[in-house]
Design a protein around this motif. Structure first.
Motif, PDB file in Angstrom:
ATOM      1  N   GLN A 166      51.944  39.703  45.991  1.00 60.28           N
ATOM      2  CA  GLN A 166      52.599  38.611  45.330  1.00 60.28           C
ATOM      3  C   GLN A 166      53.222  37.554  46.239  1.00 60.28           C
ATOM      4  O   GLN A 166      53.048  36.236  45.938  1.00 60.28           O
ATOM      5  CB  GLN A 166      53.592  38.978  44.104  1.00 60.28           C
ATOM      6  N   LYS A 167      54.037  38.022  46.729  1.00 56.93           N
ATOM      7  CA  LYS A 167      55.071  37.061  47.378  1.00 56.93           C
ATOM      8  C   LYS A 167      55.387  37.432  48.976  1.00 56.93           C
ATOM      9  O   LYS A 167      55.271  38.441  49.454  1.00 56.93           O
ATOM     10  CB  LYS A 167      56.410  36.910  46.759  1.00 56.93           C
ATOM     11  N   GLU A 198      50.137  35.251  46.940  1.00 53.83           N
ATOM     12  CA  GLU A 198      49.894  34.108  45.769  1.00 53.83           C
ATOM     13  C   GLU A 198      51.047  32.996  46.201  1.00 53.83           C
ATOM     14  O   GLU A 198      50.588  31.824  45.986  1.00 53.83           O
ATOM     15  CB  GLU A 198      50.485  34.878  44.416  1.00 53.83           C
ATOM     16  N   GLU A 199      52.211  33.234  46.566  1.00 51.70           N
ATOM     17  CA  GLU A 199      53.154  32.254  46.930  1.00 51.70           C
ATOM     18  C   GLU A 199      54.136  32.675  48.171  1.00 51.70           C
ATOM     19  O   GLU A 199      54.231  33.951  48.407  1.00 51.70           O
ATOM     20  CB  GLU A 199      53.986  31.832  45.735  1.00 51.70           C
ATOM     21  N   PRO A 226      46.763  31.349  47.229  1.00 46.59           N
ATOM     22  CA  PRO A 226      46.667  31.587  45.708  1.00 46.59           C
ATOM     23  C   PRO A 226      45.203  32.098  44.956  1.00 46.59           C
ATOM     24  O   PRO A 226      44.292  31.629  45.368  1.00 46.59           O
ATOM     25  CB  PRO A 226      46.972  30.146  44.942  1.00 46.59           C
ATOM     26  N   TYR A 233      42.603  41.472  39.461  1.00 45.65           N
ATOM     27  CA  TYR A 233      43.905  40.723  38.915  1.00 45.65           C
ATOM     28  C   TYR A 233      45.320  40.946  39.892  1.00 45.65           C
ATOM     29  O   TYR A 233      45.482  41.756  40.773  1.00 45.65           O
ATOM     30  CB  TYR A 233      44.200  41.174  37.749  1.00 45.65           C
ATOM     31  N   THR A 234      46.103  39.783  39.809  1.00 48.84           N
ATOM     32  CA  THR A 234      47.551  40.163  40.539  1.00 48.84           C
ATOM     33  C   THR A 234      48.450  40.122  39.461  1.00 48.84           C
ATOM     34  O   THR A 234      48.541  39.110  38.485  1.00 48.84           O
ATOM     35  CB  THR A 234      47.533  38.858  41.366  1.00 48.84           C
ATOM     36  N   GLY A 236      51.367  39.765  37.172  1.00 54.04           N
ATOM     37  CA  GLY A 236      52.233  38.561  36.881  1.00 54.04           C
ATOM     38  C   GLY A 236      51.729  37.236  37.319  1.00 54.04           C
ATOM     39  O   GLY A 236      52.367  36.110  37.017  1.00 54.04           O
ATOM     40  N   TYR A 237      50.478  37.210  37.637  1.00 60.22           N
ATOM     41  CA  TYR A 237      49.955  35.935  37.933  1.00 60.22           C
ATOM     42  C   TYR A 237      48.455  35.673  37.213  1.00 60.22           C
ATOM     43  O   TYR A 237      48.451  34.400  36.626  1.00 60.22           O
ATOM     44  CB  TYR A 237      49.343  35.790  39.458  1.00 60.22           C
ATOM     45  N   TYR A 238      47.524  36.389  37.184  1.00 61.18           N
ATOM     46  CA  TYR A 238      46.514  36.272  36.631  1.00 61.18           C
ATOM     47  C   TYR A 238      46.077  37.379  36.244  1.00 61.18           C
ATOM     48  O   TYR A 238      45.852  38.603  36.474  1.00 61.18           O
ATOM     49  CB  TYR A 238      45.581  35.264  37.347  1.00 61.18           C
ATOM     50  N   GLU A 279      42.672  28.981  38.527  1.00 61.19           N
ATOM     51  CA  GLU A 279      43.301  27.931  37.685  1.00 61.19           C
ATOM     52  C   GLU A 279      42.503  27.831  36.323  1.00 61.19           C
ATOM     53  O   GLU A 279      42.716  27.493  35.116  1.00 61.19           O
ATOM     54  CB  GLU A 279      43.287  26.613  38.139  1.00 61.19           C
TER      55      GLU A 279
END
Length: 281
Positions: A166-167, A198-199, A226, A233-234, A236-238, A279
Motif C-alpha cells: 500500500q505505502k 500505491e502511494e 498506483p 485487489y489492494t 483499502g484501495y480497490y 480509476e
C-alpha cells in the motif's frame, strides 16, 4: 538501501536472464504491473517461485519467460486451470518447463528459512503424501533430540523478489495492510527486492505500531505504481476485478487469442495503464 525508481528502471537493474525470482502476493497485492514489465523487457530462462501461481504466472509462462516453476498450488482462483501453464507442461508450448510442487506449509517454511539465512527448512509435513516421489527436493531428517522423522527442503533464496504494497515512506520503508502472506519473508530471503506501491507518504508515524512494516534497508527499489496489483485487489484501495479472472479462462484457452491479448494489453502498454484501469473500476 531503498532507491526510488521507475518500474522500467527497477526491472532492468534487478531482474536478469536466468534469475530465480518470486512475484509474491496472497489473494491481494499480487504484483501484476511488475510482472508485465518483466514480460515487456523479454526476460528469459527464469525460475519462478510462488506459493500460489495464478494468472500472472500463466502469462509469464505463456510468453516463454520461465524454464522452471516452484510452487504449491497453481490455478485461476475461483475459475479453474492455468491453461498456459498446462500447455507448457503437456505440449512444451511455447517451451517446456520443469516443475517442482510443494505443499503450502513447505513453501512458507522455505521462505522463512531463507529469510533467516538457513540452508533448509525443517518441519512436520508430507506424511502420507506422494509428492516426495516426484519432487527430489523433498528429503527427511531425524530430529537429534526426539528421534522424530521430519521433512526437509532447501530454503528459498531468490535472486530477486517483487511484491506490491500500500505505502512507502519517503525513506523507503514499506507498509503492508490486510492479508499478509509471505511478502515479508520473501523480501528478507531475496538478494534484491523491488516493491511497487500505491502511494508514497512522508512517514508512518500516525499508524498502529503493530502493522507490517518492511525497513528500507531490506528493500532495493521502491516504485510508485498506483493500481499495480490489478486485477487482484489492494486492501483499502480497490476491489478484485472478478470479471478479469473469468475472461482470462477464455483468453488463455486459445494460443492465438492469448498472443493477441498479450500484445494488446501488455506489450503495447506501459505501467500507467494500471492506474487508468483502476480509476475506471
Amino acid at each position: 538501501m531503498a532507491k526510488f525508481q521507475s518500474l522500467r528502471e527497477a526491472v532492468a537493474e534487478n531482474l536478469r536472464d536466468g534469475d530465480t525470482v518470486a512475484f509474491e502476493g496472497f489473494t491481494h497485492l499480487i504484483p501484476h504491473a511488475a510482472a508485465h514489465e518483466a514480460i515487456r523487457q523479454g526476460r528469459k530462462d527464469l525460475t519462478l517461485i510462488r506459493m500460489t501461481p495464478d494468472i500472472i504466472y500463466d502469462q509469464m509462462i505463456g510468453m516463454g519467460l520461465a524454464k522452471k516453476v516452484v510452487f504449491s498450488f497453481a490455478g485461476n482462483p475461483g475459475v479453474g486451470l492455468l491453461r498456459r501453464m498446462r500447455d507448457a507442461i503437456e505440449n512444451s508450448w511455447p517451451r517446456s518447463i520443469e516443475i517442482l510442487e510443494h505443499s503450502h506449509s513447505a513453501m512458507a517454511n522455505a521462505y522463512a528459512a531463507g529469510a533467516a539465512g538457513l540452508p533448509c527448512a525443517i518441519f512436520r509435513g508430507y506424511v502420507g503424501s506422494d509428492l516426495p516421489k516426484v519432487n527430489p527436493d523433498i528429503k527427511s531428517i531425524i530430529c537429534p533430540f526426539t528421534g522424530e522423522k521430519l521433512a526437509a527442503i532447501p530454503a528459498h533464496r531468490p535472486d530477486v523478489a517483487f511484491i506490491h504494497a500500500q505505502k512507502a515512506s519517503r525513506r523507503g520503508d514499506i507498509l503492508i495492510e490486510g492479508i499478509v502472506g509471505v511478502q515479508k519473508e520473501v523480501v528478507l530471503a531475496a538478494r534484491r527486492a523491488v516493491v511497487t506501491v500505491e502511494e508514497i507518504v512522508d512517514d508512518f508515524n500516525d499508524l498502529h505500531p503493530n502493522l507490517c512494516v518492511l525497513p528500507h534497508w531490506a528493500v532495493t527499489s521502491v516504485v510508485h505504481v498506483p493500481g499495480g496489483a490489478h486485477p487482484s485487489y489492494t486492501h483499502g484501495y480497490y476491489a478484485r476485478d472478478n470479471a478479469a479472472y473469468l475472461d482470462w479462462d477464455k483468453v488463455s484457452a486459445d494460443r492465438a487469442l492469448f498472443t493477441e491479448w498479450m500484445q494488446k494489453n501488455v506489450l503495447d502498454v506501459g505501467p500507467e495503464v494500471f492506474a487508468a484501469r483502476v480509476e475506471g473500476l
